[in-house]
Every structure is written in C-alpha cells, then in structure tokens.
Motif scaffolding. Structure first.
Motif, mmCIF file in Angstrom:
data_model
loop_
_atom_site.group_PDB
_atom_site.id
_atom_site.type_symbol
_atom_site.label_atom_id
_atom_site.label_comp_id
_atom_site.label_asym_id
_atom_site.label_seq_id
_atom_site.Cartn_x
_atom_site.Cartn_y
_atom_site.Cartn_z
ATOM 1 N N SER A 52 0.823 -1.203 0.000
ATOM 2 C CA SER A 52 0.000 0.000 0.000
ATOM 3 C C SER A 52 0.856 1.252 0.000
ATOM 4 O O SER A 52 0.586 2.222 -0.707
ATOM 5 C CB SER A 52 -0.930 0.000 1.227
ATOM 6 O OG SER A 52 -1.673 1.195 1.294
ATOM 7 N N GLN A 53 1.939 1.223 0.797
ATOM 8 C CA GLN A 53 2.847 2.358 0.856
ATOM 9 C C GLN A 53 3.493 2.606 -0.511
ATOM 10 O O GLN A 53 3.640 3.744 -0.944
ATOM 11 C CB GLN A 53 3.930 2.114 1.906
ATOM 12 C CG GLN A 53 4.959 3.230 2.029
ATOM 13 C CD GLN A 53 4.365 4.525 2.510
ATOM 14 O OE1 GLN A 53 3.432 4.516 3.294
ATOM 15 N NE2 GLN A 53 4.884 5.642 2.030
ATOM 16 N N GLY A 54 3.862 1.527 -1.190
ATOM 17 C CA GLY A 54 4.473 1.663 -2.505
ATOM 18 C C GLY A 54 3.526 2.293 -3.510
ATOM 19 O O GLY A 54 3.927 3.094 -4.347
ATOM 20 N N LYS A 55 2.242 1.940 -3.430
ATOM 21 C CA LYS A 55 1.258 2.505 -4.346
ATOM 22 C C LYS A 55 1.040 3.991 -4.068
ATOM 23 O O LYS A 55 0.770 4.768 -4.962
ATOM 24 C CB LYS A 55 -0.072 1.742 -4.210
ATOM 25 C CG LYS A 55 -0.009 0.311 -4.712
ATOM 26 C CD LYS A 55 -1.317 -0.400 -4.461
ATOM 27 C CE LYS A 55 -1.243 -1.863 -4.921
ATOM 28 N NZ LYS A 55 -2.500 -2.582 -4.620
ATOM 29 N N ARG A 56 1.137 4.399 -2.786
ATOM 30 C CA ARG A 56 0.880 5.784 -2.425
ATOM 31 C C ARG A 56 2.059 6.683 -2.766
ATOM 32 O O ARG A 56 1.885 7.852 -3.082
ATOM 33 C CB ARG A 56 0.581 5.891 -0.921
ATOM 34 C CG ARG A 56 -0.737 5.293 -0.495
ATOM 35 C CD ARG A 56 -1.110 5.797 0.880
ATOM 36 N NE ARG A 56 -0.091 5.526 1.873
ATOM 37 C CZ ARG A 56 -0.051 4.425 2.623
ATOM 38 N NH1 ARG A 56 -0.945 3.492 2.427
ATOM 39 N NH2 ARG A 56 0.890 4.255 3.521
ATOM 40 N N ASP A 57 3.278 6.170 -2.690
ATOM 41 C CA ASP A 57 4.441 7.031 -2.758
ATOM 42 C C ASP A 57 5.193 6.897 -4.085
ATOM 43 O O ASP A 57 5.068 7.683 -4.988
ATOM 44 C CB ASP A 57 5.366 6.723 -1.575
ATOM 45 C CG ASP A 57 6.388 7.815 -1.358
ATOM 46 O OD1 ASP A 57 6.661 8.551 -2.314
ATOM 47 O OD2 ASP A 57 6.918 7.925 -0.243
ATOM 48 N N LYS A 58 6.015 5.878 -4.204
ATOM 49 C CA LYS A 58 6.834 5.622 -5.397
ATOM 50 C C LYS A 58 7.898 6.696 -5.633
ATOM 51 O O LYS A 58 8.360 6.875 -6.753
ATOM 52 C CB LYS A 58 5.955 5.474 -6.647
ATOM 53 C CG LYS A 58 5.093 4.211 -6.619
ATOM 54 C CD LYS A 58 4.423 3.958 -7.941
ATOM 55 C CE LYS A 58 3.624 2.666 -7.920
ATOM 56 N NZ LYS A 58 2.971 2.378 -9.203
ATOM 57 N N TYR A 89 15.261 12.486 -4.136
ATOM 58 C CA TYR A 89 14.208 11.552 -4.524
ATOM 59 C C TYR A 89 13.996 11.520 -6.037
ATOM 60 O O TYR A 89 14.040 12.550 -6.715
ATOM 61 C CB TYR A 89 12.888 11.909 -3.833
ATOM 62 C CG TYR A 89 12.901 11.610 -2.353
ATOM 63 C CD1 TYR A 89 12.390 10.411 -1.863
ATOM 64 C CD2 TYR A 89 13.438 12.521 -1.447
ATOM 65 C CE1 TYR A 89 12.417 10.121 -0.514
ATOM 66 C CE2 TYR A 89 13.472 12.246 -0.087
ATOM 67 C CZ TYR A 89 12.959 11.034 0.371
ATOM 68 O OH TYR A 89 12.994 10.753 1.703
ATOM 69 N N CYS A 90 13.738 10.296 -6.533
ATOM 70 C CA CYS A 90 13.445 10.076 -7.952
ATOM 71 C C CYS A 90 12.059 9.450 -8.064
ATOM 72 O O CYS A 90 11.638 8.677 -7.204
ATOM 73 C CB CYS A 90 14.474 9.146 -8.580
ATOM 74 S SG CYS A 90 16.173 9.778 -8.498
ATOM 75 N N ALA A 91 11.354 9.801 -9.147
ATOM 76 C CA ALA A 91 9.992 9.310 -9.341
ATOM 77 C C ALA A 91 10.007 7.919 -9.966
ATOM 78 O O ALA A 91 10.176 7.774 -11.181
ATOM 79 C CB ALA A 91 9.202 10.284 -10.204
ATOM 80 N N GLY A 92 9.849 6.885 -9.122
ATOM 81 C CA GLY A 92 9.762 5.521 -9.616
ATOM 82 C C GLY A 92 11.071 4.981 -10.171
ATOM 83 O O GLY A 92 12.114 5.648 -10.136
ATOM 84 N N ILE A 93 11.004 3.775 -10.697
ATOM 85 C CA ILE A 93 12.192 3.114 -11.248
ATOM 86 C C ILE A 93 12.752 3.875 -12.444
ATOM 87 O O ILE A 93 13.961 4.051 -12.582
ATOM 88 C CB ILE A 93 11.868 1.665 -11.657
ATOM 89 C CG1 ILE A 93 11.354 0.868 -10.449
ATOM 90 C CG2 ILE A 93 13.106 0.988 -12.243
ATOM 91 C CD1 ILE A 93 12.313 0.806 -9.291
ATOM 92 N N GLN A 94 11.858 4.376 -13.295
ATOM 93 C CA GLN A 94 12.323 5.119 -14.468
ATOM 94 C C GLN A 94 13.046 6.389 -14.059
ATOM 95 O O GLN A 94 14.036 6.785 -14.676
ATOM 96 C CB GLN A 94 11.140 5.452 -15.383
ATOM 97 C CG GLN A 94 11.568 6.024 -16.738
ATOM 98 C CD GLN A 94 12.484 5.085 -17.511
ATOM 99 O OE1 GLN A 94 12.191 3.902 -17.664
ATOM 100 N NE2 GLN A 94 13.611 5.611 -17.989
ATOM 101 N N GLY A 95 12.571 7.017 -12.994
ATOM 102 C CA GLY A 95 13.228 8.214 -12.497
ATOM 103 C C GLY A 95 14.635 7.920 -12.006
ATOM 104 O O GLY A 95 15.562 8.726 -12.213
ATOM 105 N N ILE A 96 14.808 6.761 -11.364
ATOM 106 C CA ILE A 96 16.140 6.351 -10.902
ATOM 107 C C ILE A 96 17.060 6.109 -12.091
ATOM 108 O O ILE A 96 18.216 6.549 -12.114
ATOM 109 C CB ILE A 96 16.049 5.091 -10.024
ATOM 110 C CG1 ILE A 96 15.269 5.384 -8.746
ATOM 111 C CG2 ILE A 96 17.442 4.562 -9.685
ATOM 112 C CD1 ILE A 96 15.038 4.160 -7.874
ATOM 113 N N LEU A 97 16.546 5.392 -13.108
ATOM 114 C CA LEU A 97 17.351 5.098 -14.297
ATOM 115 C C LEU A 97 17.745 6.377 -15.040
ATOM 116 O O LEU A 97 18.875 6.519 -15.507
ATOM 117 C CB LEU A 97 16.582 4.158 -15.226
ATOM 118 C CG LEU A 97 16.323 2.743 -14.693
ATOM 119 C CD1 LEU A 97 15.454 1.962 -15.672
ATOM 120 C CD2 LEU A 97 17.626 2.009 -14.444
#
Length: 259
Positions: A52-58, A89-97
């Motif tokens: 649930s936390q992952g769905k809210r934040d990312k 902070y980066c937005a999701g996996i794509q943001g990290i990449l």
C-alpha cells in the motif's frame, strides 16, 4: 518459524500427575498454534502495508558513492544521483534510471569503495521513524539496495554500521555486479553466523542479504526476463522475515492497512 518442543514424559507418573502433564501439553500445543496463526497474520498485514505504501508514494532517494563529482570533481562517498543534496528523490524506477544515466555521464568513478556513509545515511531515516513508533506504531521500514562492482575498502566501518542498524527498522540488500571477489559481501550476510562489529559487538538480528548478479546470468542463460524474475525473488527473499523479527523484537503489532 520454529515450533515449540514438548518433552513431557507420561510413563511411570501417577495418574493425576499424568493428567495434569497431558493437559499442560495440550495447552502448550494450542498456544503454539495460536502463535503460528498470529505470526502468519502479522506477515500478511505487513506485506499489505508495504504494498500500500508503494502505491501511495513511489518516490525513492537514489545515492551514489565512490566517484569524483562536479563541479569541483572532488571524491565523494555519498552524493545524490540527481545532484540535489536536499531532495535526492526520484519518481519511480524510471526516475532512478534517468538520474543514473545523466549522472554517469558527468562523474568519474573513483576509489576507494566506502559504503558505510550510505548505510548511515539511510539509518538517519530509520532512526527518525523509530522515534515515532510510540505514537504511530509500526508505520515505516526501510530497505537499502546497494549495487557495487568492487571490494569494500571500509570493511570495519561497514561492519560497525550494520551492527548499529540491526536495531533499526531497516534492511540492507547488496547486489554484486561484475566478476570481482565478493568474499567480504558473503561475510556481511549473516547466514553463516552472527555478524559482529570490530569491537566484538554482535548484531541484534540479520539485516543483510547479498546476491551476486553473475549467478543469475548463468542460471537464466539468454532469457533476461527469467534472470530479472529470479534476481528479484532472491534479493527480497529475507526481507519479510527481517521485518517481522524487527517488530517482534520491539514487541509491536503491525498497523491496520490503510485502504
């Protein structure tokens, strides 16, 4: 999960005493079954809360270490991949990449490979969360995913950092990339015994999982999807038990999942 052992011997015991011992055995078995069910419920609730936390934040903080970074090109063992120290902070996996792709073009990889600063960086988040447990309950747990292609050069400091963090709500997942000697990483993974700091202080619990990426490339062959799936399975394999052990150590039940 270990079941309770019962060593009651009913032979050559007077009838009334045998009856009492038998009732005690039944009560212990019922209590053991209750504990098993409660642990299973706890794990399910924790899993749902994390999902649930992952769905809210990312939003994920992404950090680098062991490089010369702009603009002065000084060696740093702790820097934000997006070069924003106040908001890494980066937005999701794509943001990290995306942050990694941009970062790698502007830095120069440089030794030594000191990882303790990154571990303590995440520990500060975990410390803050732990201080709020009295009012918020089991509300936050942190997992640090550490990717490295070299041998750790601050081994003693890293051991001490892990021992310290073993009392905090966090886990450390190390993925070794390349063909380097990762013997130190296996040592940090406490599967073969309790990890101790340089001063002999033992870790309160095992919080480290080490996975060499090359092992999954060999197993999966040319199938990248199989490799990714198996890698994901292994890197997360010990986290649920580590979460449960932490909150059991703190004598805390999971919060009710938010809808």
């Amino acid at each position: 999960m270990q079941s309770d052992e019962c060593n009651d011997k009913l032979t050559s015991i007077p009838k009334e005493e045998a009856k009492t011992a038998s009732e005690s055995t039944i009560n212990e078995e019922e209590e053991s079954e209750t504990k098993r069910k409660q642990r299973a419920t706890d794990k399910t609730m924790i899993k749902k809360e994390l999902e649930s936390q992952g769905k809210r934040d990312k939003m994920f903080p992404a950090l680098g270490f062991g490089a010369q970074i702009p603009p002065e090109m000084k060696v740093s063992m702790e820097f934000a991949l997006n070069f924003n120290a106040t908001n890494p902070y980066c937005a999701g996996i794509q943001g990290i990449l995306d942050a990694y792709t941009n970062c790698i073009q502007q830095i120069r990889l440089y030794g030594p490979t000191n990882v303790s600063p990154i571990i303590y960086h995440v520990a500060r988040f975990a410390e803050a969360a732990q201080k709020e447990e009295a009012t918020k309950g089991a509300h936050a747990y942190f997992a640090l995913l550490l990717l490295t292609d070299g041998v750790i050069t601050d081994m003693d400091a890293t051991r001490q950092a892990i021992v310290y963090c073993s009392g905090l709500p966090m886990s450390l997942i190390i993925v070794g990339v390349g063909n380097a000697d990762f013997a130190d990483m296996n040592f940090l993974d406490g599967d073969d015994g309790v990890l101790k700091g340089p001063n002999g202080q033992p870790a309160q619990r095992d919080i480290v999982q080490f996975v060499p990426f090359r092992d999954f490339k060999r197993v999966s062959g040319n199938d990248p999807n199989a490799s990714a799936a198996e890698l994901a399975k292994q890197v997360l394999a010990e986290v649920p038990q580590q979460v449960v052990k932490y909150y059991s150590m703190r004598k805390m039940l999971p919060n009710v999942p938010q809808k």
